[in-house]
Design a protein around this motif. Sequence first.
Motif, short mmCIF file in Angstrom:
data_model
loop_
_atom_site.label_atom_id
_atom_site.label_comp_id
_atom_site.label_asym_id
_atom_site.label_seq_id
_atom_site.Cartn_x
_atom_site.Cartn_y
_atom_site.Cartn_z
N VAL A 279 4.31 8.08 -14.12
CA VAL A 279 3.47 7.44 -13.10
C VAL A 279 4.39 7.09 -11.95
N PRO A 280 4.18 7.61 -10.76
CA PRO A 280 3.00 8.34 -10.31
C PRO A 280 3.13 9.88 -10.39
N GLY A 281 4.26 10.38 -10.90
CA GLY A 281 4.47 11.83 -10.89
C GLY A 281 3.32 12.61 -11.50
N ASP A 282 2.99 12.29 -12.75
CA ASP A 282 1.92 13.03 -13.41
C ASP A 282 0.55 12.39 -13.21
N LEU A 283 0.55 11.10 -13.00
CA LEU A 283 -0.73 10.39 -12.85
C LEU A 283 -0.56 9.23 -11.86
N SER A 284 -1.42 9.24 -10.86
CA SER A 284 -1.44 8.10 -9.94
C SER A 284 -2.48 7.10 -10.44
N ILE A 285 -2.20 5.83 -10.22
CA ILE A 285 -3.13 4.79 -10.69
C ILE A 285 -3.36 3.78 -9.56
N ILE A 286 -4.61 3.43 -9.36
CA ILE A 286 -4.95 2.34 -8.45
C ILE A 286 -5.82 1.35 -9.21
N SER A 287 -5.56 0.07 -9.01
CA SER A 287 -6.39 -0.92 -9.69
C SER A 287 -7.14 -1.78 -8.68
N PHE A 288 -8.06 -2.53 -9.17
CA PHE A 288 -8.80 -3.50 -8.37
C PHE A 288 -8.35 -4.90 -8.78
N ASP A 289 -8.38 -5.80 -7.86
CA ASP A 289 -8.12 -7.23 -8.03
C ASP A 289 -6.78 -7.66 -7.45
N ASN A 290 -5.72 -6.91 -7.81
CA ASN A 290 -4.40 -7.25 -7.30
C ASN A 290 -3.95 -8.62 -7.77
N THR A 291 -4.11 -8.90 -9.05
CA THR A 291 -3.56 -10.14 -9.61
C THR A 291 -2.04 -10.00 -9.69
N VAL A 333 -16.24 -10.54 3.09
CA VAL A 333 -14.85 -10.95 3.19
C VAL A 333 -14.06 -9.78 2.62
N PRO A 334 -13.62 -8.88 3.49
CA PRO A 334 -13.20 -7.56 3.03
C PRO A 334 -11.91 -7.55 2.21
N GLY A 335 -11.89 -6.68 1.21
CA GLY A 335 -10.68 -6.43 0.44
C GLY A 335 -9.79 -5.47 1.21
N SER A 336 -8.58 -5.27 0.71
CA SER A 336 -7.67 -4.35 1.39
C SER A 336 -6.78 -3.66 0.38
N LEU A 337 -6.39 -2.45 0.70
CA LEU A 337 -5.57 -1.68 -0.23
C LEU A 337 -4.11 -2.04 -0.05
N VAL A 338 -3.47 -2.44 -1.14
CA VAL A 338 -2.04 -2.75 -1.09
C VAL A 338 -1.29 -1.60 -1.75
N GLU A 339 -0.56 -0.85 -0.96
CA GLU A 339 0.12 0.32 -1.51
C GLU A 339 1.43 -0.07 -2.18
N ARG A 340 1.58 0.35 -3.42
CA ARG A 340 2.84 0.11 -4.11
C ARG A 340 3.32 1.43 -4.69
N ALA A 341 3.89 1.39 -5.89
CA ALA A 341 4.61 2.59 -6.35
C ALA A 341 3.82 3.47 -7.32
N SER A 342 2.58 3.15 -7.60
CA SER A 342 1.87 3.91 -8.63
C SER A 342 1.03 5.05 -8.06
N THR A 343 1.20 5.33 -6.78
CA THR A 343 0.44 6.43 -6.18
C THR A 343 1.38 7.36 -5.44
N ALA A 344 1.17 8.65 -5.64
CA ALA A 344 2.00 9.68 -4.99
C ALA A 344 1.21 10.97 -5.00
N PRO A 345 1.64 11.96 -4.24
CA PRO A 345 0.95 13.25 -4.29
C PRO A 345 1.00 13.83 -5.69
N PRO A 346 -0.02 14.58 -6.07
CA PRO A 346 -0.04 15.16 -7.41
C PRO A 346 0.91 16.35 -7.52
N LYS A 347 1.42 16.59 -8.72
CA LYS A 347 2.20 17.81 -8.98
C LYS A 347 1.22 18.93 -9.29
N PHE A 348 1.53 20.12 -8.90
CA PHE A 348 0.57 21.21 -9.17
C PHE A 348 1.09 22.18 -10.23
#
Lengths: 348, 348
Positions: A279-291, A333-348
Amino acid sequence: MARRNQSVTISHVAADAGVSLQTVSRVINNEPNVRPEMKARVQASIEKLHYVPSIAAQRMSGSRSYLILVINDRERTISEWRARRGADWVDQMLLGGMLTSAEHGYRMIFELVDTHNDHVERELSGTIAALQPDGIILTPPHSENPLITKLLDERKIPFARIGSLSPGSGFAIHMGDAGSAAQATQHLIGLGHKRIGFIAGAPDYNLSHWRVEGWRQAMAQAGLQDAGLCVPGDFSYESGREAALALLNLDPAPTAIIASNDQMALATLDIAHERNLAVPGDLSIISFDNTPVVRFTTPQLTAVDQPIAATFSKAVELLIHQATSPSEHPYLVPGSLVERASTAPPKF
Amino acid sequence: MARRNQSVTISHVAADAGVSLQTVSRVINNEPNVRPEMKARVQASIEKLHYVPSIAAQRMSGSRSYLILVINDRERTISEWRARRGADWVDQMLLGGMLTSAEHGYRMIFELVDTHNDHVERELSGTIAALQPDGIILTPPHSENPLITKLLDERKIPFARIGSLSPGSGFAIHMGDAGSAAQATQHLIGLGHKRIGFIAGAPDYNLSHWRVEGWRQAMAQAGLQDAGLCVPGDFSYESGREAALALLNLDPAPTAIIASNDQMALATLDIAHERNLAVPGDLSIISFDNTPVVRFTTPQLTAVDQPIAATFSKAVELLIHQATSPSEHPYLVPGSLVERASTAPPKF
DNA sequence: GAATGCAATGGAATGCCTTTCATGAAAATC
DNA sequence: GATTTTCATGAAAGGCATTCCATTGCATTC
């Protein structure tokens, strides 16, 4: 009769300032028709005697109670507490709401109410009778309970529904779940992902539906297939594990997964580790809440931040001012995306 | 006069049951001298009419307010909130205290008070006048503030001091900080460590002192040197980094470090990673508090669990029952060591 | 049998503040 | 200058439950 008395009462102030009680009352409540010099004199006495009105007496005399009641689901609250999984929404709720309440001289009281209970209204009704709050904040899943909203309508108590997008009585306040989910999805699409799985939240939460919907729309808009890529969950870690397994067993498996909360994202991360997926090489992950926990995982998780504190702050303001401006309804009251290290382009 | 009234009052119940108000009141408050059949009749009416007494009126008539006030430090609370570092003590406090309060028909109200403020007593005094709580719980560092304890003594309001080991008025409730620190130290000694560093907490917290003391005694008891191995901190992540650096720059460096809270332990872990020290291979780490984040670090941290919920629960019970049994004083709600992956025998 | 004590209940006062109504004075209108 | 408004203030009436005190009725005690 020596009862337990208030040290300084309104009559002490009246005596000190040489005016009647009513004039003092008018000054306290900022009412018109008091001469400026009189007002100053009364305020000086209040200051001098350190007078603070008793909210019990204020309530008794038929006006406000200066209390705002927050209704939480007992089961959910306690189980998250027991699990100790860093569900900091209680913190956020308390602080966001409390600070804003305090600014206006109000206090918040928290109440745990059983959702799966035939007597929800009775229980709530009793609490209202005891406390007589000036406003009530309903958190999910109570926000959507028609028995409760009906009760509050009848009693004419202003209330806010947190995390609810459905119109109706009371103030509905939400984070724009569909939009946030779409934003997360678009982020992954932008990175080049084509198969993006989605783990839904508990179906009795209105917002679960909208998060799925946002993902679905973003997929459709990008011309991507979503069939079979949405699996059910209930916000628990366990359900997240099952959902992640189901998604990763697909052929072809998704290259990215969005989970409807942090718990299920953590579960997904654990499954990925167990399967030796990078992660994120083989699988990217995004979550909700940001606790807070998503900052301590390896890798740190990209997450949609849910502005809980801001939401409660808004709820309190609406209740106190009762600014019924239906145009703004439901409030965002809008949420916002916080980019961290669990997302990257997919490997093909 | 059409004021905002309580729907069902004590007089409705009295009328329905065919008794006087006072008898109803006696039944509500479980007072003696009511015939069982009479009591049953009144209770039936209460049930039938869904009567719940108004706490405002109860307070007005001079008895209890059924409110418990919890005083927190504004600065600390808000900064931890802003930092979003998973300080779940608010959760724990709220839930531990709230559940126990609710069991006895009480409610909790949270208040943020500035510590570094000349008017602490004035601020608190105003809150007391407004709310007239039946009991007050002081959290650190307010637990040690003599101005506050003096004020509460004068007003004769029962109060509990959380995290305080010093005798004095009010109920002092602590987790046995010295003992817990000693336990952690002994655990490391048992693994074979000889040089065990200690990062102290903020000095204005009484318990900081005792945590150091426990470590010192355990070291002495095992015949180990402690000179230079205790460095100051203030519970913040930053101070933890500095402290960890200072300890690891020693020659010889310690093989284990105990941090007085999780934040500083996380900082220590980060420093270790930056220096390519294996944890626990090259350095064992133990933290205090055991907030949820320590389960999401790599490796998971061995930690002294601070039983916050249980402590608040105890505080509430003491306040409600006012069981003044000085023998038990100060009250101990013991912490416990939770062994995870950050401790191992040292390499030589 | 009268006196005493206690249990069981009711009556009235009380708490602290706001609301409603009334009053006197100043300002505005004619 | 007289009348009507408006403003500024005070007096009194609650609100809901408890506390204190008084009363009734009975069981003890001598």
